[in-house]
Design a protein around this motif. Structure first.
Motif, mmCIF file in Angstrom:
data_model
loop_
_atom_site.group_PDB
_atom_site.id
_atom_site.type_symbol
_atom_site.label_atom_id
_atom_site.label_comp_id
_atom_site.label_asym_id
_atom_site.label_seq_id
_atom_site.Cartn_x
_atom_site.Cartn_y
_atom_site.Cartn_z
ATOM 1 N N VAL A 45 0.693 -1.252 0.197
ATOM 2 C CA VAL A 45 0.015 0.096 -0.092
ATOM 3 C C VAL A 45 0.836 1.281 -0.037
ATOM 4 C CG1 VAL A 45 -0.300 -0.291 2.589
ATOM 5 C CG2 VAL A 45 -1.690 1.167 1.162
ATOM 6 N N THR A 46 0.330 2.276 -0.560
ATOM 7 C CA THR A 46 1.081 3.306 -0.684
ATOM 8 C C THR A 46 0.444 4.771 -1.016
ATOM 9 O OG1 THR A 46 3.051 4.779 -2.032
ATOM 10 C CG2 THR A 46 1.332 3.557 -3.270
ATOM 11 N N ALA A 53 -2.061 4.657 7.087
ATOM 12 C CA ALA A 53 -2.381 3.882 8.432
ATOM 13 C C ALA A 53 -3.882 3.744 8.657
ATOM 14 C CB ALA A 53 -2.039 5.157 9.386
ATOM 15 N N ALA A 54 -4.690 4.700 8.229
ATOM 16 C CA ALA A 54 -6.147 4.513 8.382
ATOM 17 C C ALA A 54 -6.709 3.257 7.544
ATOM 18 C CB ALA A 54 -6.979 5.938 8.147
ATOM 19 N N GLU A 60 -7.210 -4.648 7.970
ATOM 20 C CA GLU A 60 -6.989 -5.464 8.881
ATOM 21 C C GLU A 60 -8.150 -5.895 9.803
ATOM 22 O OE1 GLU A 60 -3.494 -4.115 10.746
ATOM 23 O OE2 GLU A 60 -2.049 -4.953 9.331
ATOM 24 N N SER A 61 -9.002 -4.786 10.147
ATOM 25 C CA SER A 61 -10.081 -5.013 10.816
ATOM 26 C C SER A 61 -11.229 -5.888 10.042
ATOM 27 C CB SER A 61 -10.677 -3.630 11.348
ATOM 28 O OG SER A 61 -11.114 -2.672 10.346
ATOM 29 N N THR A 62 -11.356 -5.427 8.901
ATOM 30 C CA THR A 62 -12.439 -6.235 7.975
ATOM 31 C C THR A 62 -12.189 -7.530 7.890
ATOM 32 O OG1 THR A 62 -12.785 -3.767 6.953
ATOM 33 C CG2 THR A 62 -13.530 -5.919 5.759
#
Length: 341
Positions: A45-46, A53-54, A60-62
């Motif tokens: 990711v970039t 960060a968001a 990761e939460s999904t």
């Protein structure tokens, strides 16, 4: 003198043996297939640091544990990671929204999974989502089914060649010649059919032919080597290890990270898993990410050829008819002359 067991006992023993094999094969095939799910799929990711960060936290939460996310400097580095087969996808965050770069040729189910995840994230955050395939499959095989289906005849014919040479060719040198000749011809024919005729494999002809030849040699040499040192039981061992176990864990139509671990990784140490990885790299990624697969296949081929040599050196010499000595030969000649007179 050894007594042969009664036919009824032998029948029961065979039935129990085959049932035991069935009990082992059912979870081997059904278990991984029933538990296919993303597990630490490498992605990059970039974008601006706060957005990255968001986004990473949201991803990761999904889907906890599904992705192994690495931040890279810019879009070029993200694309390089995908094309070098270091990541399955790249998420690029910009002012206009989210751009997802995938490589469906690396693993079609994984590319579809990322596209669905990106759409879900876009719907949840209100971002505009754009998807681009950096390494698409061939136009004649948009879903990758042709690649997977065309791969297994290469495996089956490799086994058949090894078995046929074992039973039909008695000499060591001739067996080696047959294995190498078959590998070269199989590579040439396989690349021609899969590329020029069916159009299910991309890339240049020579690297694809080389990848197929190495796969074929690894399989045929291993099975032939096991047969040379152990006879027909060696053939059975080779078929179980390479075809049955290798087929179940090779992830030819998917990706190793979709299988339960450590079995997905273990499958890449077998010829089928390594061969599929090598062929994909040769066909769509200019060989990127193929180093480990090449070493695996070379190791199997070398071990197989070494087993052939060991088995041949350890064979029992065939009994030869004794040469009659000179005196016996002369006596027989004189007796024949006397009878004729």
């Amino acid at each position: 003198m050894r007594r042969t067991p009664p036919p009824a006992v032998l029948a029961v023993v065979l039935a129990v043996a085959v049932m035991t094999l069935q009990a082992l094969l059912l979870p081997l095939f059904a278990g991984p297939a029933a538990n296919i799910a993303p597990r630490d799929l490498p992605v990059v990711v970039t974008g601006p640091a706060p957005a990255v960060a968001a986004f990473t936290a949201k991803l990761e939460s999904t889907s906890p544990g599904a992705f192994a996310v690495t931040e890279v400097a810019d879009a070029d580095a993200a694309d390089a990671a995908v094309l070098d087969r270091e990541a399955y996808a790249a998420f690029i965050l910009g002012p206009s929204g989210l751009t997802l770069h995938t490589a469906s040729a690396a693993a079609p189910p994984v590319a579809s999974l990322f596209s669905a995840a990106a759409a879900q994230l876009g719907a949840g955050t209100g971002m505009q989502v754009t998807v681009e395939d950096l390494a698409p499959l061939s136009a004649d095989d948009l879903h990758g089914g042709g690649f997977a289906a065309g791969f297994f005849p290469l495996v089956i014919t490799s086994l058949l060649a090894a078995i046929a040479l074992y039973f039909a060719v008695p000499r060591f040198g001739a067996r080696l010649t047959g294995l190498i000749t078959f590998a070269l011809l199989a590579g040439a024919m396989g690349a021609t059919v899969l590329q020029s005729w069916l159009g299910v494999v991309g890339g240049e002809w020579l690297p694809v032919a080389g990848a197929i030849s190495l796969l074929v040699l690894a399989i045929s040499a291993t099975v032939h080597g096991l047969a040379t040192v152990a006879g027909p039981p060696g053939i059975g061992l080779g078929v179980v290890l390479i075809l049955l176990v290798g087929n179940a864990l090779g992830a030819v139509a998917a990706a190793p990270e979709l299988l339960p671990q450590p079995w997905g990784e273990f499958g890449q140490w077998l010829p089928i898993g390594a061969g599929a990885t090598l062929l994909r790299s040769a066909a769509w990624f200019d060989g990127a990410g193929a180093g480990g697969a090449v070493w695996v296949l070379v190791t199997w081929a070398v071990v197989g050829l070494a087993l052939i040599g060991v088995g041949w050196l350890g064979r029992k010499p065939e009994p030869q008819a004794a040469e009659p000595d000179a005196e016996a030969h002369e006596a027989a000649r004189r007796l024949g002359a006397t009878v004729a007179a």
